[in-house]
Scaffold this motif. Structure first.
Motif, mmCIF file in Angstrom:
data_model
loop_
_atom_site.group_PDB
_atom_site.id
_atom_site.type_symbol
_atom_site.label_atom_id
_atom_site.label_comp_id
_atom_site.label_asym_id
_atom_site.label_seq_id
_atom_site.Cartn_x
_atom_site.Cartn_y
_atom_site.Cartn_z
ATOM 1 N N UNK A 54 0.843 -1.191 0.000
ATOM 2 C CA UNK A 54 0.000 0.000 0.000
ATOM 3 C C UNK A 54 0.886 1.252 0.000
ATOM 4 N N UNK A 55 0.339 2.351 -0.473
ATOM 5 C CA UNK A 55 1.071 3.625 -0.511
ATOM 6 C C UNK A 55 1.142 4.227 0.892
ATOM 7 N N UNK A 56 1.807 5.366 0.995
ATOM 8 C CA UNK A 56 2.008 6.023 2.290
ATOM 9 C C UNK A 56 0.678 6.252 2.986
ATOM 10 N N UNK A 57 0.668 5.922 4.268
ATOM 11 C CA UNK A 57 -0.554 6.045 5.052
ATOM 12 C C UNK A 57 -0.472 7.246 5.985
ATOM 13 N N UNK A 58 -1.641 7.731 6.360
ATOM 14 C CA UNK A 58 -1.734 8.814 7.337
ATOM 15 C C UNK A 58 -1.426 8.229 8.718
ATOM 16 N N UNK A 87 -6.202 1.698 3.581
ATOM 17 C CA UNK A 87 -5.003 2.117 2.849
ATOM 18 C C UNK A 87 -4.716 1.243 1.629
ATOM 19 N N UNK A 88 -4.991 -0.063 1.709
ATOM 20 C CA UNK A 88 -4.754 -0.923 0.542
ATOM 21 C C UNK A 88 -5.813 -0.688 -0.532
ATOM 22 N N UNK A 89 -7.052 -0.571 -0.107
ATOM 23 C CA UNK A 89 -8.131 -0.311 -1.081
ATOM 24 C C UNK A 89 -7.931 1.034 -1.769
ATOM 25 N N UNK A 90 -7.543 2.073 -0.994
ATOM 26 C CA UNK A 90 -7.325 3.391 -1.596
ATOM 27 C C UNK A 90 -6.124 3.388 -2.541
ATOM 28 N N UNK A 91 -5.114 2.574 -2.248
ATOM 29 C CA UNK A 91 -3.935 2.498 -3.118
ATOM 30 C C UNK A 91 -4.302 1.988 -4.501
#
Length: 167
Positions: free
Chosen positions: A31-35, A74-78
């Protein structure tokens, strides 16, 4: 005549079974960078959103048959921008079922599969395919790798992506 037909059918079945994974390619991405908040299931940060768009650009000329994501925001948004660009639905998988998921993927008719996971699951999933880890670990601040698994060749190719982040 019946024997000839039976022999032809059996030969066709043998060929189709032996070539099941001949062209199968599996891409695995963290996944991309997370908050930072909330800490239990955070969305992507601004950099993560930018990276998810970069991921879409990276896959623009690659046909994808199926997309899998763990059931974390975070994975779904990536992978959501890739899924939308390709007109595909996301399928959720259990990140810790390494062997079972590997077997399911090997049996799928899809030739090209994209999977979004986590730093503590991707390398283990690669091992579940009977392949060696392409690196010892995925560091906490490492978001730029795409692992391309060539099932028939039994090899892993590592790519990097993220134009904003290259210096």
């Amino acid at each position: 005549m019946r024997i000839l037909i039976a022999v032809i059918l059996m030969a066709g079945l043998a060929v189709s079974c032996s070539n099941k994974n001949e062209n199968k390619v599996i891409y695995m991405v963290r996944h991309a960078e997370k908050d930072v908040v909330p800490n239990n299931n955070p969305p992507l940060s601004t950099d993560g959103v930018i990276r998810s768009v970069d991921l879409t650009s990276w896959f623009k000329d690659i046909e994808i048959d199926t997309i899998f994501s763990t059931d974390f925001l975070r994975t779904r948004e990536t992978v959501k921008p890739v899924a939308e660009a390709k007109g595909l639905e996301l399928s959720v998988y259990k990140a810790k079922d390494f062997e079972g998921f590997a077997e399911n993927l090997k049996e799928m008719k899809a030739d090209t599969i994209l999977i979004v996971g986590h730093s503590n699951t991707i390398l283990e999933q690669i091992e579940a395919f009977g392949l060696e880890r392409p690196q010892e670990e995925i560091k906490e601040n490492e978001y730029d790798k795409i692992f391309e698994i060539r099932v028939d060749a039994k090899k892993v190719i590592t790519h990097t992506y993220g134009t904003k982040f290259k210096e």
